[in-house]
Design an enzyme around this catalytic site. Sequence first.
Site, PDB file in Angstrom:
ATOM      1  N   GLU A 247       0.692  -1.076   0.056  1.00 26.30           N
ATOM      2  CA  GLU A 247      -0.114   0.048  -0.027  1.00 26.30           C
ATOM      3  C   GLU A 247       1.036   1.289   0.024  1.00 26.30           C
ATOM      4  OE1 GLU A 247      -3.339  -0.070  -0.270  1.00 26.30           O
ATOM      5  OE2 GLU A 247      -3.785  -2.030   0.304  1.00 26.30           O
ATOM      6  N   CYS A 281      -1.821   8.852   2.659  1.00 26.81           N
ATOM      7  CA  CYS A 281      -1.451   8.245   1.441  1.00 26.81           C
ATOM      8  C   CYS A 281      -2.704   8.909   0.292  1.00 26.81           C
ATOM      9  CB  CYS A 281      -1.585   6.907   1.593  1.00 26.81           C
ATOM     10  SG  CYS A 281      -2.720   6.188   2.449  1.00 26.81           S
TER      11      CYS A 281
HETATM   12  P1  NDP Z   1       8.373   4.525   5.115  1.00 26.63           P
HETATM   13  O1  NDP Z   1       8.431   3.798   3.839  1.00 26.63           O
HETATM   14  O2  NDP Z   1       9.731   5.342   5.407  1.00 26.63           O
HETATM   15  O3  NDP Z   1       8.185   3.484   6.205  1.00 26.63           O
HETATM   16  C1  NDP Z   1       7.069   2.666   6.333  1.00 26.63           C
HETATM   17  C2  NDP Z   1       7.592   1.630   7.353  1.00 26.63           C
HETATM   18  O4  NDP Z   1       8.602   0.714   6.679  1.00 26.63           O
HETATM   19  C3  NDP Z   1       8.327   1.830   8.531  1.00 26.63           C
HETATM   20  O5  NDP Z   1       8.044   0.740   9.546  1.00 26.63           O
HETATM   21  C4  NDP Z   1       9.734   1.854   8.429  1.00 26.63           C
HETATM   22  O6  NDP Z   1      10.668   1.656   9.458  1.00 26.63           O
HETATM   23  C5  NDP Z   1       9.879   0.418   7.251  1.00 26.63           C
HETATM   24  N1  NDP Z   1      11.003   0.486   6.382  1.00 26.63           N
HETATM   25  C6  NDP Z   1      11.887   1.169   5.991  1.00 26.63           C
HETATM   26  N2  NDP Z   1      12.564   0.944   5.269  1.00 26.63           N
HETATM   27  C7  NDP Z   1      12.530  -0.438   5.119  1.00 26.63           C
HETATM   28  C8  NDP Z   1      13.021  -1.554   4.552  1.00 26.63           C
HETATM   29  N3  NDP Z   1      14.459  -1.339   3.868  1.00 26.63           N
HETATM   30  N4  NDP Z   1      12.639  -2.627   4.667  1.00 26.63           N
HETATM   31  C9  NDP Z   1      11.510  -2.904   5.237  1.00 26.63           C
HETATM   32  N5  NDP Z   1      10.874  -1.857   6.133  1.00 26.63           N
HETATM   33  C10 NDP Z   1      11.526  -0.841   5.714  1.00 26.63           C
HETATM   34  O7  NDP Z   1       7.096   5.372   5.181  1.00 26.63           O
HETATM   35  P2  NDP Z   1       6.604   6.356   6.286  1.00 26.63           P
HETATM   36  O8  NDP Z   1       6.400   5.810   7.473  1.00 26.63           O
HETATM   37  O9  NDP Z   1       7.364   7.664   5.973  1.00 26.63           O
HETATM   38  O10 NDP Z   1       5.104   6.770   5.520  1.00 26.63           O
HETATM   39  C11 NDP Z   1       4.766   7.612   4.648  1.00 26.63           C
HETATM   40  C12 NDP Z   1       4.429   6.739   3.433  1.00 26.63           C
HETATM   41  O11 NDP Z   1       3.400   5.703   3.502  1.00 26.63           O
HETATM   42  C13 NDP Z   1       4.030   7.667   2.259  1.00 26.63           C
HETATM   43  O12 NDP Z   1       4.430   7.387   0.987  1.00 26.63           O
HETATM   44  C14 NDP Z   1       2.386   7.000   2.073  1.00 26.63           C
HETATM   45  O13 NDP Z   1       1.788   7.537   0.840  1.00 26.63           O
HETATM   46  C15 NDP Z   1       2.471   5.717   2.518  1.00 26.63           C
HETATM   47  N6  NDP Z   1       1.217   5.221   2.787  1.00 26.63           N
HETATM   48  C16 NDP Z   1       0.472   4.583   2.005  1.00 26.63           C
HETATM   49  C17 NDP Z   1      -0.946   4.202   2.650  1.00 26.63           C
HETATM   50  C18 NDP Z   1      -1.777   3.282   1.734  1.00 26.63           C
HETATM   51  O14 NDP Z   1      -2.768   2.722   2.354  1.00 26.63           O
HETATM   52  N7  NDP Z   1      -1.395   3.202   0.604  1.00 26.63           N
HETATM   53  C19 NDP Z   1      -1.258   4.801   3.813  1.00 26.63           C
HETATM   54  C20 NDP Z   1      -0.307   5.406   4.677  1.00 26.63           C
HETATM   55  C21 NDP Z   1       0.703   5.770   4.351  1.00 26.63           C
HETATM   56  P3  NDP Z   1      11.299   2.918   9.942  1.00 26.63           P
HETATM   57  O15 NDP Z   1      10.456   4.005   9.822  1.00 26.63           O
HETATM   58  O16 NDP Z   1      11.144   2.404  11.443  1.00 26.63           O
HETATM   59  O17 NDP Z   1      12.669   2.852   9.657  1.00 26.63           O
END
Ligand code: NDP
Length: 474
Positions: A247, A281
Amino acid sequence: MEARLFVGGQWVEGGTRIEVRNKYSGEVVGTIPEARREDVQAAAEAAQRGAAAMAELPAHRRGEILGKAAELIRERKEEFARTIAAEAGKALKYARIEVDRAVSTFTVASEEAKRVHGETVPMDAVPAGEGYFGFWVRRPVGVVAAITPFNFPLNLVAHKVAPALAAGNAVVLKPASTTPLTAVLLCQVLEEAGLPAGALNLVVGPGSTVGEWLVTDPRVAKVSFTGSPPVGRRITEIAGVKKVTLELGNTSPVVVAPDVDLDFVARRCAVGAYYNSGQVCISVQRIYATREAYDSFLDRFVQASQAMVVGDPLDERVDVGPMIDEREARRIEAWVEEALAGGARVLTGHRRERAVYWPTVLTDVKPEMKVVAQEAFAPVASVIRSEDFEQALEQANATEYGLQAAVFTRDVDRVFRAIRKLNFGGVIVNDTPAYRADHMPYGGVRGSGIGREGVRYAIEEMTNIQMVVIRTGS
Ligand code: NDP
């Protein structure tokens, strides 16, 4: 809160403690240990045992546990809401709505747990099927890795945990490092609701380590990820042979025809653009108003944007709190500067204090500017003049993303043209793309991801079809 990790039904220590801060005041509101590699492995192992226990639980028991969890979240609503407001910076009024929505998500999951079933297959539809009886059932995949973002620390976790458990799976949850405390409260709730040990495990730490250990763990059968497009792409590269749901982001468009109540549309667009500081998002980002609607809409939208109360998210009156950190606020400030240098005009906002960025309206933008072409994920919306409704649909569609799009019109022909034209996972008519009810199928096409959530649809993604063929001998 001095929190711990949750592994195999026990609250355990891990590595060094991460400080979780109030995103407005900067004050430390809790700490939690960062998971080490061995903690992630222990969680995956515990989840494997949890998955075996879950697969034995009858559907009515799974339903009961999820229903009890919904009740407990409702009872602890204020505690959940205040934790979300503090650690995510979400205005309290919207944090409360997030809690109510999580209650709905768990309630729907408690009902869907009793409806996980297959169907018969008319085997004799082909000559090779004569003399055979066939049906299929849904089997849980086993261990689901749930990786979640910071912007809805409760309800987006609920959208993975609740359907996974409803289907009879176990979960290893890795919430965003900036917002792990709400996930701790959720684990407490599920423990109290009677979930078997190991059915839900919580590990915390950076995605680049803890997240990747989890994604690549051979015991994990399915990765359910919500987050940014680059991380989504990385997950597909490293996951191996696993089911993956992604997502991801969007640059949500709205098309405004002249035949609508522009006051109402402007107010709805302002809420859709600025709640949670636009860090949603499906946040309203690109508004295409037809020539006849443009001037009146723009005036009203600027007024509605200026009416937003900006400040401490724990203040009941506030609509817009801080962004997740100052770096993000500086990032969007730079994007807007770049747009202004390229000829865009700012009509209100574009003011920053630490992590707070004021609701900002841009116009005279160009399609290639970052504020239009890339996910802004900030309280910034652009209003763009379109020649007519058809051109507005073209412009709305001209994106690499495809999560949700919206049109405002009272004309039924336009509605059906929009549905046909817009290549998005969801088309919303007469409300903004930020609209979502928690039981509807929700997810993107194109760069916005793979798969659907919305409890029943997530259950489909978190189960495998098992076909049974019986030779009848006749
Ligand atoms: P990130 O992609 O930065 O992080 C999301 C999660 O992934 C966090 O728990 C993060 O950990 C983890 N993560 C980061 N790098 C990795 C990796 N290499 N491997 C596995 N896991 C990883 O997103 P944000 O938290 O900044 O959220 C914003 C984004 O989420 C926006 O792009 C938004 O559009 C999207 N989003 C989409 C939704 C949907 O339903 N389509 C709903 C809400 C948001 P950590 O942060 O602890 O490093």
